[in-house]
Design a protein around this motif. Structure first.
Motif, PDB file in Angstrom:
ATOM      1  N   GLN A 218      67.769 -58.582  43.830  1.00  0.00           N
ATOM      2  CA  GLN A 218      68.549 -59.537  42.999  1.00  0.00           C
ATOM      3  C   GLN A 218      68.171 -59.145  41.727  1.00  0.00           C
ATOM      4  O   GLN A 218      69.229 -59.389  40.670  1.00  0.00           O
ATOM      5  CB  GLN A 218      68.156 -60.790  43.401  1.00  0.00           C
ATOM      6  N   ALA A 219      67.067 -58.859  41.354  1.00  0.00           N
ATOM      7  CA  ALA A 219      66.661 -58.810  39.884  1.00  0.00           C
ATOM      8  C   ALA A 219      67.344 -57.445  39.115  1.00  0.00           C
ATOM      9  O   ALA A 219      67.837 -57.494  38.149  1.00  0.00           O
ATOM     10  CB  ALA A 219      65.137 -58.273  39.684  1.00  0.00           C
ATOM     11  N   VAL A 220      67.416 -56.315  40.240  1.00  0.00           N
ATOM     12  CA  VAL A 220      67.980 -55.071  39.660  1.00  0.00           C
ATOM     13  C   VAL A 220      69.688 -55.430  39.794  1.00  0.00           C
ATOM     14  O   VAL A 220      70.183 -54.795  38.655  1.00  0.00           O
ATOM     15  CB  VAL A 220      67.671 -54.019  40.856  1.00  0.00           C
ATOM     16  N   ASP A 221      70.234 -56.099  40.148  1.00  0.00           N
ATOM     17  CA  ASP A 221      71.602 -56.374  40.423  1.00  0.00           C
ATOM     18  C   ASP A 221      72.170 -57.164  39.117  1.00  0.00           C
ATOM     19  O   ASP A 221      72.777 -56.693  38.540  1.00  0.00           O
ATOM     20  CB  ASP A 221      71.888 -56.987  41.794  1.00  0.00           C
ATOM     21  N   THR A 222      71.105 -58.091  38.790  1.00  0.00           N
ATOM     22  CA  THR A 222      71.399 -58.803  37.487  1.00  0.00           C
ATOM     23  C   THR A 222      70.981 -57.840  36.388  1.00  0.00           C
ATOM     24  O   THR A 222      71.689 -58.091  35.406  1.00  0.00           O
ATOM     25  CB  THR A 222      70.278 -59.798  37.667  1.00  0.00           C
ATOM     26  N   ALA A 223      70.132 -57.201  36.436  1.00  0.00           N
ATOM     27  CA  ALA A 223      69.978 -56.027  35.243  1.00  0.00           C
ATOM     28  C   ALA A 223      71.159 -55.258  34.994  1.00  0.00           C
ATOM     29  O   ALA A 223      71.598 -54.820  33.932  1.00  0.00           O
ATOM     30  CB  ALA A 223      68.682 -55.454  35.592  1.00  0.00           C
ATOM     31  N   LEU A 224      71.713 -54.740  36.107  1.00  0.00           N
ATOM     32  CA  LEU A 224      72.859 -53.684  35.952  1.00  0.00           C
ATOM     33  C   LEU A 224      74.060 -54.541  35.385  1.00  0.00           C
ATOM     34  O   LEU A 224      74.826 -54.086  34.614  1.00  0.00           O
ATOM     35  CB  LEU A 224      73.112 -53.309  37.213  1.00  0.00           C
ATOM     36  N   ARG A 225      74.420 -55.777  35.990  1.00  0.00           N
ATOM     37  CA  ARG A 225      75.279 -56.591  35.337  1.00  0.00           C
ATOM     38  C   ARG A 225      75.172 -56.845  33.802  1.00  0.00           C
ATOM     39  O   ARG A 225      76.154 -56.754  32.874  1.00  0.00           O
ATOM     40  CB  ARG A 225      75.559 -57.979  36.216  1.00  0.00           C
ATOM     41  N   LEU A 226      73.830 -57.259  33.395  1.00  0.00           N
ATOM     42  CA  LEU A 226      73.710 -57.611  32.091  1.00  0.00           C
ATOM     43  C   LEU A 226      73.604 -56.337  31.137  1.00  0.00           C
ATOM     44  O   LEU A 226      73.985 -56.643  29.923  1.00  0.00           O
ATOM     45  CB  LEU A 226      72.121 -58.250  32.138  1.00  0.00           C
ATOM     46  N   LEU A 227      73.384 -55.181  31.919  1.00  0.00           N
ATOM     47  CA  LEU A 227      73.428 -54.124  31.004  1.00  0.00           C
ATOM     48  C   LEU A 227      74.706 -54.051  30.139  1.00  0.00           C
ATOM     49  O   LEU A 227      75.040 -53.340  29.008  1.00  0.00           O
ATOM     50  CB  LEU A 227      73.134 -53.029  31.918  1.00  0.00           C
ATOM     51  N   ASN A 228      75.723 -54.226  31.073  1.00  0.00           N
ATOM     52  CA  ASN A 228      77.308 -54.027  30.326  1.00  0.00           C
ATOM     53  C   ASN A 228      77.393 -54.919  29.102  1.00  0.00           C
ATOM     54  O   ASN A 228      78.367 -54.677  28.344  1.00  0.00           O
ATOM     55  CB  ASN A 228      78.198 -54.091  31.316  1.00  0.00           C
ATOM     56  N   ASP A 229      76.668 -55.937  29.209  1.00  0.00           N
ATOM     57  CA  ASP A 229      76.884 -56.742  28.078  1.00  0.00           C
ATOM     58  C   ASP A 229      76.179 -56.677  26.723  1.00  0.00           C
ATOM     59  O   ASP A 229      76.544 -57.003  25.578  1.00  0.00           O
ATOM     60  CB  ASP A 229      76.428 -58.417  28.433  1.00  0.00           C
ATOM     61  N   VAL A 230      74.933 -56.364  27.004  1.00  0.00           N
ATOM     62  CA  VAL A 230      73.847 -56.248  25.911  1.00  0.00           C
ATOM     63  C   VAL A 230      73.402 -54.728  25.598  1.00  0.00           C
ATOM     64  O   VAL A 230      72.764 -54.535  24.662  1.00  0.00           O
ATOM     65  CB  VAL A 230      72.416 -57.142  26.577  1.00  0.00           C
ATOM     66  N   GLY A 231      73.559 -53.726  26.576  1.00  0.00           N
ATOM     67  CA  GLY A 231      73.227 -52.507  26.319  1.00  0.00           C
ATOM     68  C   GLY A 231      71.493 -52.306  26.549  1.00  0.00           C
ATOM     69  O   GLY A 231      70.971 -53.241  27.042  1.00  0.00           O
ATOM     70  N   LEU A 232      71.020 -50.768  26.599  1.00  0.00           N
ATOM     71  CA  LEU A 232      69.764 -50.698  26.984  1.00  0.00           C
ATOM     72  C   LEU A 232      68.896 -51.711  26.031  1.00  0.00           C
ATOM     73  O   LEU A 232      68.045 -51.966  26.465  1.00  0.00           O
ATOM     74  CB  LEU A 232      69.621 -49.397  27.046  1.00  0.00           C
ATOM     75  N   GLU A 233      69.207 -51.315  24.616  1.00  0.00           N
ATOM     76  CA  GLU A 233      68.182 -52.034  23.634  1.00  0.00           C
ATOM     77  C   GLU A 233      68.043 -53.406  23.969  1.00  0.00           C
ATOM     78  O   GLU A 233      67.099 -53.993  23.825  1.00  0.00           O
ATOM     79  CB  GLU A 233      68.784 -51.680  22.315  1.00  0.00           C
ATOM     80  N   GLY A 234      69.197 -54.255  24.299  1.00  0.00           N
ATOM     81  CA  GLY A 234      69.146 -55.441  24.178  1.00  0.00           C
ATOM     82  C   GLY A 234      68.687 -56.109  25.947  1.00  0.00           C
ATOM     83  O   GLY A 234      68.338 -57.312  26.297  1.00  0.00           O
ATOM     84  N   LEU A 235      68.377 -55.140  26.577  1.00  0.00           N
ATOM     85  CA  LEU A 235      68.107 -55.335  27.966  1.00  0.00           C
ATOM     86  C   LEU A 235      66.551 -55.428  28.126  1.00  0.00           C
ATOM     87  O   LEU A 235      65.695 -54.358  28.235  1.00  0.00           O
ATOM     88  CB  LEU A 235      68.594 -54.295  29.196  1.00  0.00           C
ATOM     89  N   THR A 236      65.823 -56.576  28.207  1.00  0.00           N
ATOM     90  CA  THR A 236      64.450 -57.077  28.485  1.00  0.00           C
ATOM     91  C   THR A 236      64.307 -57.716  29.577  1.00  0.00           C
ATOM     92  O   THR A 236      65.124 -58.423  30.401  1.00  0.00           O
ATOM     93  CB  THR A 236      64.068 -57.578  27.080  1.00  0.00           C
ATOM     94  N   LEU A 237      62.866 -57.636  29.976  1.00  0.00           N
ATOM     95  CA  LEU A 237      62.580 -58.542  31.247  1.00  0.00           C
ATOM     96  C   LEU A 237      62.828 -60.221  30.935  1.00  0.00           C
ATOM     97  O   LEU A 237      63.288 -60.807  31.666  1.00  0.00           O
ATOM     98  CB  LEU A 237      61.234 -58.120  31.579  1.00  0.00           C
ATOM     99  N   ARG A 238      62.660 -60.370  29.690  1.00  0.00           N
ATOM    100  CA  ARG A 238      62.863 -61.582  29.458  1.00  0.00           C
ATOM    101  C   ARG A 238      64.253 -62.086  29.437  1.00  0.00           C
ATOM    102  O   ARG A 238      64.662 -63.288  29.983  1.00  0.00           O
ATOM    103  CB  ARG A 238      62.344 -62.074  27.991  1.00  0.00           C
ATOM    104  N   ALA A 239      65.286 -61.156  29.010  1.00  0.00           N
ATOM    105  CA  ALA A 239      66.534 -61.687  28.991  1.00  0.00           C
ATOM    106  C   ALA A 239      67.126 -61.606  30.634  1.00  0.00           C
ATOM    107  O   ALA A 239      68.094 -62.650  30.782  1.00  0.00           O
ATOM    108  CB  ALA A 239      67.490 -60.445  28.146  1.00  0.00           C
ATOM    109  N   ILE A 240      66.579 -60.851  31.318  1.00  0.00           N
ATOM    110  CA  ILE A 240      66.914 -60.932  32.724  1.00  0.00           C
ATOM    111  C   ILE A 240      66.268 -62.147  33.292  1.00  0.00           C
ATOM    112  O   ILE A 240      66.989 -62.859  34.098  1.00  0.00           O
ATOM    113  CB  ILE A 240      66.384 -59.601  33.712  1.00  0.00           C
ATOM    114  N   ALA A 241      65.157 -62.535  33.141  1.00  0.00           N
ATOM    115  CA  ALA A 241      64.691 -63.925  33.517  1.00  0.00           C
ATOM    116  C   ALA A 241      65.492 -65.008  33.220  1.00  0.00           C
ATOM    117  O   ALA A 241      65.804 -65.669  33.863  1.00  0.00           O
ATOM    118  CB  ALA A 241      63.282 -63.963  32.907  1.00  0.00           C
ATOM    119  N   ARG A 242      65.919 -65.112  31.843  1.00  0.00           N
ATOM    120  CA  ARG A 242      66.793 -66.197  31.309  1.00  0.00           C
ATOM    121  C   ARG A 242      68.127 -66.174  32.367  1.00  0.00           C
ATOM    122  O   ARG A 242      68.644 -67.205  32.608  1.00  0.00           O
ATOM    123  CB  ARG A 242      67.287 -65.846  29.812  1.00  0.00           C
TER     124      ARG A 242
END
Length: 216
Positions: A13-37
């Motif tokens: 679940q965490a990885v799937d969310t990270a991949l979806r979020l990646l498209n919005d924020v890019g690699l620099e904006g992808l943090t564990l805290r951002a995924i947690a939010r």
């Protein structure tokens, strides 16, 4: 009244969310805290699964690969050239499916063994075609590095479909480099029509592999 418990967060679940979020924020904006939010959990819930960002990237790259191979293998009677073409076309398509997809993939360590199964099939096909194992390894890795590098540069100019970074206007570049006519004219091939550039480059590479090792 019984206390309501938050559903347990699992790794997938965490990885799937990270991949979806990646498209919005890019690699620099992808943090564990951002995924947690995004998951509406506390950051420590993610640290239970991933010690650091690199561990997360390793799992993201692995999941990207799983989704890529789920599309199915090439035809069983495909020759070694067709195998390398199909494999690297599929890899590029997979990387382009995510903002900074090539950067996520680059340097990551796969956590599963799906890649070993595909590599085994590819190496076997090349060995059966007449390559020595070391030659087959060199051929497949060189094609892989070409694709990874190509997409890294491609996404540096076009981070997402329909999006283009400032500073890559071909006409403006040509005007600025007018004293260097060949370099100025090269922009049309360097920074446009990446589909054609990739296809021609990959076929040049594969033809070179065949010529280098004397295998048709």
């Amino acid at each position: 009244m019984a206390n309501r418990r938050t559903p347990k967060l699992d790794r997938a679940q965490a990885v799937d969310t990270a991949l979806r979020l990646l498209n919005d924020v890019g690699l620099e904006g992808l943090t564990l805290r951002a995924i947690a939010r995004e998951l509406d959990v506390q950051a420590p819930a993610l640290y239970w699964h991933f010690k650091n960002k690199q561990e997360l990237l390793d799992e993201m790259a692995t999941e990207m690969f799983r989704r890529m191979v789920a599309a199915g293998p090439p035809a069983a009677d495909a020759g070694w050239q067709e195998l390398l073409l199909a494999g690297n076309r599929g890899l590029r398509a997979a990387l382009l499916g995510y903002r900074d997809g090539a950067k996520v993939f680059s340097g990551s360590r796969f956590t599963g063994t799906e890649h070993a199964a595909q590599l085994e099939d590819t190496l076997r096909a090349l060995v059966e075609a007449g390559f020595e194992l070391r030659q087959a390894v060199r051929a497949t890795s060189t094609a892989y590095f070409f694709t990874l590098g190509f997409v890294t540069e491609e996404q540096g100019v076009e981070p997402a479909p329909g999006e283009r970074r400032e500073g890559y206007d071909v006409a403006e570049r040509a005007a600025r480099m007018a004293d260097f006519p060949l370099a100025a004219a090269s922009g049309a091939d360097l920074f446009q029509d990446y589909d054609t550039g990739f296809e021609e480059g990959l076929q040049l590479l594969i033809a070179g592999i065949g010529a280098r090792y004397g295998i048709a």
